[in-house]
Design a protein around this motif. Structure first.
Motif, PDB file in Angstrom:
ATOM      1  N   LEU A 199       0.820  -1.215   0.000  1.00 29.47           N
ATOM      2  CA  LEU A 199       0.000   0.000   0.000  1.00 29.47           C
ATOM      3  C   LEU A 199       0.853   1.264   0.000  1.00 29.47           C
ATOM      4  CD1 LEU A 199      -2.822  -1.033   2.503  1.00 29.47           C
ATOM      5  CD2 LEU A 199      -2.901  -1.018   0.013  1.00 29.47           C
ATOM      6  N   ALA A 200       2.119   1.144   0.373  1.00 29.17           N
ATOM      7  CA  ALA A 200       3.038   2.282   0.337  1.00 29.17           C
ATOM      8  C   ALA A 200       3.919   2.268  -0.904  1.00 29.17           C
ATOM      9  CB  ALA A 200       3.913   2.273   1.590  1.00 29.17           C
ATOM     10  N   HIS A 201       3.554   1.466  -1.913  1.00 27.57           N
ATOM     11  CA  HIS A 201       4.355   1.358  -3.133  1.00 27.57           C
ATOM     12  C   HIS A 201       4.253   2.646  -3.943  1.00 27.57           C
ATOM     13  CE1 HIS A 201       6.004  -0.460  -6.822  1.00 27.57           C
ATOM     14  NE2 HIS A 201       6.464  -1.424  -6.024  1.00 27.57           N
ATOM     15  N   ASN A 202       5.304   2.943  -4.715  1.00 28.19           N
ATOM     16  CA  ASN A 202       5.297   4.184  -5.489  1.00 28.19           C
ATOM     17  C   ASN A 202       4.514   4.072  -6.789  1.00 28.19           C
ATOM     18  OD1 ASN A 202       6.988   2.451  -6.810  1.00 28.19           O
ATOM     19  ND2 ASN A 202       8.795   3.752  -6.739  1.00 28.19           N
ATOM     20  N   SER A 203       4.071   2.863  -7.152  1.00 28.18           N
ATOM     21  CA  SER A 203       3.263   2.668  -8.360  1.00 28.18           C
ATOM     22  C   SER A 203       1.781   2.644  -7.976  1.00 28.18           C
ATOM     23  CB  SER A 203       3.642   1.356  -9.056  1.00 28.18           C
ATOM     24  OG  SER A 203       2.750   1.070 -10.110  1.00 28.18           O
ATOM     25  N   LEU A 204       0.991   3.521  -8.595  1.00 25.51           N
ATOM     26  CA  LEU A 204      -0.444   3.551  -8.308  1.00 25.51           C
ATOM     27  C   LEU A 204      -1.133   2.272  -8.758  1.00 25.51           C
ATOM     28  CD1 LEU A 204      -1.318   7.231  -9.318  1.00 25.51           C
ATOM     29  CD2 LEU A 204      -0.933   6.312  -7.034  1.00 25.51           C
ATOM     30  N   THR A 205      -0.623   1.664  -9.824  1.00 23.44           N
ATOM     31  CA  THR A 205      -1.219   0.416 -10.311  1.00 23.44           C
ATOM     32  C   THR A 205      -1.055  -0.695  -9.282  1.00 23.44           C
ATOM     33  OG1 THR A 205      -0.647   1.081 -12.561  1.00 23.44           O
ATOM     34  CG2 THR A 205      -1.258  -1.201 -12.230  1.00 23.44           C
ATOM     35  N   VAL A 206       0.127  -0.802  -8.686  1.00 20.30           N
ATOM     36  CA  VAL A 206       0.352  -1.813  -7.642  1.00 20.30           C
ATOM     37  C   VAL A 206      -0.560  -1.553  -6.447  1.00 20.30           C
ATOM     38  CG1 VAL A 206       2.046  -2.675  -5.987  1.00 20.30           C
ATOM     39  CG2 VAL A 206       2.718  -2.287  -8.350  1.00 20.30           C
ATOM     40  N   VAL A 207      -0.738  -0.292  -6.085  1.00 20.73           N
ATOM     41  CA  VAL A 207      -1.585   0.041  -4.938  1.00 20.73           C
ATOM     42  C   VAL A 207      -3.032  -0.361  -5.190  1.00 20.73           C
ATOM     43  CG1 VAL A 207      -2.482   1.945  -3.546  1.00 20.73           C
ATOM     44  CG2 VAL A 207      -0.077   1.911  -4.186  1.00 20.73           C
ATOM     45  N   VAL A 208      -3.548  -0.069  -6.384  1.00 24.02           N
ATOM     46  CA  VAL A 208      -4.962  -0.372  -6.643  1.00 24.02           C
ATOM     47  C   VAL A 208      -5.169  -1.879  -6.782  1.00 24.02           C
ATOM     48  CG1 VAL A 208      -4.929  -0.202  -9.166  1.00 24.02           C
ATOM     49  CG2 VAL A 208      -6.980   0.410  -7.930  1.00 24.02           C
ATOM     50  N   PHE A 209      -4.213  -2.598  -7.365  1.00 22.11           N
ATOM     51  CA  PHE A 209      -4.303  -4.060  -7.403  1.00 22.11           C
ATOM     52  C   PHE A 209      -4.341  -4.621  -5.980  1.00 22.11           C
ATOM     53  CE2 PHE A 209      -2.087  -4.530 -11.803  1.00 22.11           C
ATOM     54  CZ  PHE A 209      -3.281  -4.220 -12.414  1.00 22.11           C
ATOM     55  N   THR A 210      -3.487  -4.089  -5.130  1.00 26.34           N
ATOM     56  CA  THR A 210      -3.417  -4.578  -3.748  1.00 26.34           C
ATOM     57  C   THR A 210      -4.715  -4.305  -3.004  1.00 26.34           C
ATOM     58  OG1 THR A 210      -1.034  -4.155  -3.766  1.00 26.34           O
ATOM     59  CG2 THR A 210      -2.094  -4.421  -1.627  1.00 26.34           C
ATOM     60  N   LEU A 211      -5.251  -3.093  -3.142  1.00 18.79           N
ATOM     61  CA  LEU A 211      -6.516  -2.768  -2.482  1.00 18.79           C
ATOM     62  C   LEU A 211      -7.644  -3.665  -2.966  1.00 18.79           C
ATOM     63  CD1 LEU A 211      -6.431   1.138  -2.367  1.00 18.79           C
ATOM     64  CD2 LEU A 211      -6.487  -0.409  -0.413  1.00 18.79           C
ATOM     65  N   SER A 212      -7.637  -3.977  -4.260  1.00 16.39           N
ATOM     66  CA  SER A 212      -8.679  -4.845  -4.803  1.00 16.39           C
ATOM     67  C   SER A 212      -8.593  -6.243  -4.195  1.00 16.39           C
ATOM     68  CB  SER A 212      -8.548  -4.912  -6.327  1.00 16.39           C
ATOM     69  OG  SER A 212      -9.517  -5.766  -6.878  1.00 16.39           O
ATOM     70  N   ILE A 213      -7.372  -6.784  -4.062  1.00 13.93           N
ATOM     71  CA  ILE A 213      -7.210  -8.120  -3.464  1.00 13.93           C
ATOM     72  C   ILE A 213      -7.624  -8.103  -1.998  1.00 13.93           C
ATOM     73  CG2 ILE A 213      -5.539  -9.917  -2.916  1.00 13.93           C
ATOM     74  CD1 ILE A 213      -3.910  -8.975  -5.342  1.00 13.93           C
ATOM     75  N   LEU A 214      -7.194  -7.077  -1.271  1.00 11.64           N
ATOM     76  CA  LEU A 214      -7.543  -6.991   0.147  1.00 11.64           C
ATOM     77  C   LEU A 214      -9.043  -6.826   0.345  1.00 11.64           C
ATOM     78  CD1 LEU A 214      -4.627  -4.732   1.447  1.00 11.64           C
ATOM     79  CD2 LEU A 214      -5.022  -7.131   1.995  1.00 11.64           C
ATOM     80  N   ALA A 215      -9.687  -6.049  -0.531  1.00 10.32           N
ATOM     81  CA  ALA A 215     -11.138  -5.884  -0.414  1.00 10.32           C
ATOM     82  C   ALA A 215     -11.864  -7.197  -0.655  1.00 10.32           C
ATOM     83  CB  ALA A 215     -11.615  -4.813  -1.393  1.00 10.32           C
ATOM     84  N   SER A 216     -11.377  -7.993  -1.605  1.00 14.85           N
ATOM     85  CA  SER A 216     -12.029  -9.273  -1.894  1.00 14.85           C
ATOM     86  C   SER A 216     -11.819 -10.285  -0.769  1.00 14.85           C
ATOM     87  CB  SER A 216     -11.493  -9.855  -3.211  1.00 14.85           C
ATOM     88  OG  SER A 216     -11.785  -9.007  -4.300  1.00 14.85           O
ATOM     89  N   LEU A 217     -10.626 -10.278  -0.160  1.00 17.19           N
ATOM     90  CA  LEU A 217     -10.283 -11.315   0.813  1.00 17.19           C
ATOM     91  C   LEU A 217     -10.639 -10.954   2.248  1.00 17.19           C
ATOM     92  CD1 LEU A 217      -6.765 -12.423  -0.505  1.00 17.19           C
ATOM     93  CD2 LEU A 217      -8.927 -13.622  -0.796  1.00 17.19           C
ATOM     94  N   THR A 218     -10.568  -9.660   2.598  1.00 20.65           N
ATOM     95  CA  THR A 218     -10.630  -9.301   4.017  1.00 20.65           C
ATOM     96  C   THR A 218     -11.733  -8.325   4.371  1.00 20.65           C
ATOM     97  OG1 THR A 218      -9.123  -7.405   3.790  1.00 20.65           O
ATOM     98  CG2 THR A 218      -8.125  -9.573   4.065  1.00 20.65           C
ATOM     99  N   LEU A 219     -12.604  -7.964   3.429  1.00 19.04           N
ATOM    100  CA  LEU A 219     -13.563  -6.893   3.711  1.00 19.04           C
ATOM    101  C   LEU A 219     -14.481  -7.245   4.872  1.00 19.04           C
ATOM    102  CD1 LEU A 219     -14.400  -4.114   2.772  1.00 19.04           C
ATOM    103  CD2 LEU A 219     -16.007  -5.158   1.185  1.00 19.04           C
ATOM    104  N   ASN A 220     -14.849  -8.499   5.009  1.00 18.22           N
ATOM    105  CA  ASN A 220     -15.764  -8.912   6.076  1.00 18.22           C
ATOM    106  C   ASN A 220     -15.048  -9.639   7.211  1.00 18.22           C
ATOM    107  OD1 ASN A 220     -18.078  -7.923   4.687  1.00 18.22           O
ATOM    108  ND2 ASN A 220     -18.015  -9.727   3.361  1.00 18.22           N
ATOM    109  N   GLU A 221     -13.735  -9.444   7.342  1.00 23.12           N
ATOM    110  CA  GLU A 221     -12.961 -10.060   8.391  1.00 23.12           C
ATOM    111  C   GLU A 221     -12.305  -8.982   9.256  1.00 23.12           C
ATOM    112  OE1 GLU A 221     -10.236 -12.790   6.680  1.00 23.12           O
ATOM    113  OE2 GLU A 221     -11.786 -14.144   5.936  1.00 23.12           O
ATOM    114  N   LYS A 222     -11.609  -9.422  10.289  1.00 19.59           N
ATOM    115  CA  LYS A 222     -10.999  -8.475  11.212  1.00 19.59           C
ATOM    116  C   LYS A 222      -9.940  -7.631  10.525  1.00 19.59           C
ATOM    117  CE  LYS A 222     -11.790 -11.142  15.444  1.00 19.59           C
ATOM    118  NZ  LYS A 222     -11.159 -11.797  16.623  1.00 19.59           N
ATOM    119  N   VAL A 223      -9.152  -8.252   9.640  1.00 17.99           N
ATOM    120  CA  VAL A 223      -8.131  -7.493   8.923  1.00 17.99           C
ATOM    121  C   VAL A 223      -8.777  -6.401   8.080  1.00 17.99           C
ATOM    122  CG1 VAL A 223      -6.249  -7.657   7.265  1.00 17.99           C
ATOM    123  CG2 VAL A 223      -6.635  -9.504   8.890  1.00 17.99           C
TER     124      VAL A 223
END
Length: 755
Positions: A199-223
């Motif tokens: 999430l602190a990566h300098n590439s916006l594409t990497v950041v949005v890919f990461t947020l998308s994965i985290l939203a799919s995997l952890t949105l309804n969990e404690k993380v």
């Protein structure tokens, strides 16, 4: 060289290479693949022809063969990536040709060298192939692919991290089975930590890919609750909006929009966004992207705005932003659409929407339909207020000429695909006009612009399209994409608009009732009343309520048509139940009997038509009003026969398609069997080698045992010899003692003698 000749040469080269993987055949196939890549391959797979299908099946099979030359595999994958540029072809490659599992197997074979160009190429094609497409958890090599992605996402190679993140985002989105599989893995916690660090990566594409994965995997969990809680969510909103507006390109913007759309489906996050203080400013910047000429970017922006409209609290805020009057310093970007209006009264973001309404039917038609849907939502919200603002009225006054221009240009002589697009656009435009007719002030504006002649000519053109549709070539009437169904919906929406305006527009009431009594209205009414869409049924019933009291309304013919449609649906259910039994009939006999029956049915239809025409010639002077109704009944029965004939033809085509699919499955089975046999031979060789080594080691062990036994015997001999030596030593000591005693005795005797 034309496409057909190239495909024939390609198929021949595939067969030759499959038979013998020599250097000559490899070069020949490489050349043919490159020649096809240089041609225009648009709609090659969606054409439904057998030759392209066989070529693609062969190429996919060779790409998945580990014995295929790697350079040739890369060229084949490049051609398949070129075919995957269209949505329909991409879906076919994913679902019908199993290209996803094939590329996953290629990656699995080269997983030891993830930086190899072939692996990166497969990852890029897979990312394109799996976007907005669900990948089943049971797909071959999907577990190996997920393990590969998780391993390389946690690596330090920037070249492979980005495609792995994009592919992982596609696999996780809307796919609970894949999500559960990832969560069940042992290394999921380090994987989460790596994603959070990204999430602190300098590439916006990497950041949005990461947020998308985290939203799919952890949105309804404690993380996920920690990542997207009230403290962090506003920063997340700002980050996502910044990526949408200032992203690295269309790909980044596309995934950013998907991420925000997914987040809005969570009620808690949607509520957070309603309280986000910078929402209006962010939406204004997003609306500014609509001024670009890129249809893909505009389509994603419109998709985001439609998702925002689905949240009740955000819809009113978006409505305020869109219809906000432009300041005097704004440049007149949309002056062509708003000529004659005062600059202070124009809604500048709304002009960006209007410019996409008049997009050509070919190319950016999705943007036009999305813009119409968005304006429908926004104007419905604006007109529900207690008083309609002057800005909204000015916008509607500017919008109406554009909408009426979209109703023109319908030509029944155009192709079916273009006619469908026109009819869909007409339906959306009419829906928007109906929304405007819900309020008195905007209805008066619509009544000044719309004339009875415009509506009448529109309905006439639509009815011509509806009845010009050949029942022997069109899809079944139950499908939503059927041209008759689309035209019928557009006709009924136009009639509903005429009903709303019949009191305000001159001659509109006369035209409305005249159209209702047209014999051709039977088809739209019957399709609407037997539809499974609630809105279509309600529209058909409301218009039918107006039509039934009319003297010349063909109620008897309508009843026969509805009965025919119901019978057709019942027959569809029976055929779906018996489809397996139908497919078990031997192909040659089935084809001949079906062709004979269809030919006989066609002859009987023509004979009945000739008899009816002869009967009409003999009874031209008879003026019985019920004759026309009886003729219409027979016409409906004839159309039912024609529909049955078309269904027989459809069954023939389905049988041919099933045979081709069976051939493809057989080829895939043979390929998999060859792979299994090769692996079995390899395992057999390994087993023989292990047996040989075991025998060698057994011999060495036997020799070692003999050596140990010899050593034991030598040791026993040495022990015995040592015991003898010890005994001799003891005897020697005894003798030595006796010698010393005798010597001392001898010395004493000598001394005694000397004395």
């Amino acid at each position: 060289m034309d496409m057909t000749t190239c495909l024939k040469s390609l198929l021949l080269a595939i067969q030759q290479y499959r038979g013998s993987k020599t250097a000559h055949n490899t070069a020949q196939l490489q050349k043919q693949v490159e020649e096809v890549s240089g041609l225009k391959c648009d709609q090659l797979l969606s054409s439904g022809q057998v030759l392209p299908s066989e070529c693609v099946s062969g190429l996919v099979e060779l790409a998945g063969d580990p014995n295929t030359n790697p350079v040739l595999t890369g060229t084949i994958i490049s051609l398949l990536a070129q075919l995957a540029c269209e949505d329909e072809s991409r879906e076919m490659l994913h679902s019908s040709y199993n290209l996803t599992s094939t590329l996953a197997s290629v990656i699995h074979c080269h997983s030891a060298t993830p930086g190899e160009p072939l692996v990166l190429q497969c990852l890029q094609v897979l990312q394109k192939l799996t976007y907005n497409t669900r990948t089943f958890h049971s797909t071959n090599y999907i577990h190996e692919l997920i393990a590969f992605l998780m391993t390389n996402i946690q690596s330090h190679s920037d070249d492979i991290i980005m495609p792995c993140l994009g592919l992982m985002a596609n696999l996780c989105r809307y796919n609970h089975s894949v999500q559960n599989h990832i969560k069940s893995l042992d290394n999921v916690k380090p994987f989460y930590r790596t994603l959070i660090n990204f999430l602190a990566h300098n590439s916006l594409t990497v950041v949005v890919f990461t947020l998308s994965i985290l939203a799919s995997l952890t949105l309804n969990e404690k993380v996920g609750e920690k990542l997207f809680d009230a403290k962090n969510i506003h920063q997340t909103f700002q980050l996502v909006f910044n990526i949408i507006v200032n992203g690295d390109g269309t790909l980044t913007r596309k995934y950013s929009v998907d991420l925000l759309v997914d987040l809005l489906k969570n009620p808690k996050i949607a509520d957070y966004l309603t309280r986000y203080e910078h929402f209006s400013a962010c939406v204004s910047q997003v609306l500014g992207l609509l001024h670009s000429k890129d249809p893909d970017s505009a389509a994603k922006v419109l998709e985001l705005l439609l998702a925002v409209c689905s949240v009740s609290g955000l819809r009113s805020l978006l409505c305020t932003v869109v219809f906000r009057p432009a300041g005097p310093k704004l440049r007149p970007a949309g002056r062509r659409q708003a000529a004659g209006l005062d600059g202070g009264q124009k809604a500048e973001p709304g002009l960006a929407l209007v410019q996409w309404l008049s997009s050509p039917v070919e190319g950016a038609e999705s943007c036009s339909l999305q813009a119409l849907q968005l304006l429908n939502e926004l104007l419905e919200e604006a007109l529900e207020a207690e008083s309609v603002s002057v800005c909204v009225l000015s916008f509607v006054e500017m919008l109406l000429p554009v909408l009426l221009g979209l109703l023109k240009g319908l030509d029944p002589a155009e192709g079916d695909a273009r006619l469908r697009k026109h009819c869909l656009r007409i339906t959306h435009v009419t829906n928007l006009l109906l929304v405007l007719c819900a309020e008195d002030s905007t209805r008066s504006l619509v009544s000044r612009q719309v004339s009875a002649q415009v509506c009448l000519s529109q309905v006439e053109s639509l009815l011509s399209c509806c009845h010009g549709n050949n029942p022997l070539t069109c899809p079944p009437p139950g499908s939503d994409c059927d041209l008759s169904q689309v035209c019928a919906e557009a006709v009924l929406k136009t009639l509903e608009l005429m009903s709303k305006l019949r009191q305000q527009v001159k001659d509109m009431e006369t035209s409305f009732y005249r159209i209702l009594q047209d014999q051709r209205m039977v088809t739209p009414f019957s399709l609407a009343l037997t539809s499974h869409h609630r809105e279509r049924v309600q529209t058909g019933l409301s218009l039918l309520f107006e039509a039934t009291p009319l003297p010349d309304f063909p109620s008897l013919v309508l009843g026969e048509s509805i009965a025919a449609n119901n019978a057709y649906r019942q027959r569809e259910v029976e055929l779906s139940v018996k489809r397996v039994a139908v497919q078990e009939v031997p192909p040659p006999r089935t084809n001949i009997s079906m062709l004979d029956s269809s030919t006989g049915s066609s002859r009987s239809v023509h004979n009945l038509v000739e008899k009816l025409q002869n009967g009409l010639e003999l009874q031209e002077q008879v003026e019985d009003l019920r004759v026309s109704e009886i003729i219409d009944v027979y016409e409906q029965k004839l159309s039912a026969l024609a529909s049955k004939e078309s269904r027989l033809q459809d069954l023939l085509e389905a049988k041919a398609l099933a045979l081709s699919q069976a051939d493809r499955l057989i080829a895939q089975y043979r390929f998999q069997r060859a792979q299994a046999e090769a692996e079995a031979r390899k395992l057999g060789g390994l087993l023989k080698e292990a047996e040989r080594r075991r025998e060698d080691l057994q011999g060495e062990l036997g020799s070692q045992v003999l050596e140990v036994e010899r050593s034991k015997a030598d040791m026993e001999e040495l022990l015995q010899h040592n015991a003898r030596l010890q005994q001799d030593s003891q005897e020697h000591q005894g003798l030595k003692g006796a010698y010393n005693t005798l010597l001392s005795r001898s010395d004493r005797q000598r001394q005694t003698v000397s004395i």
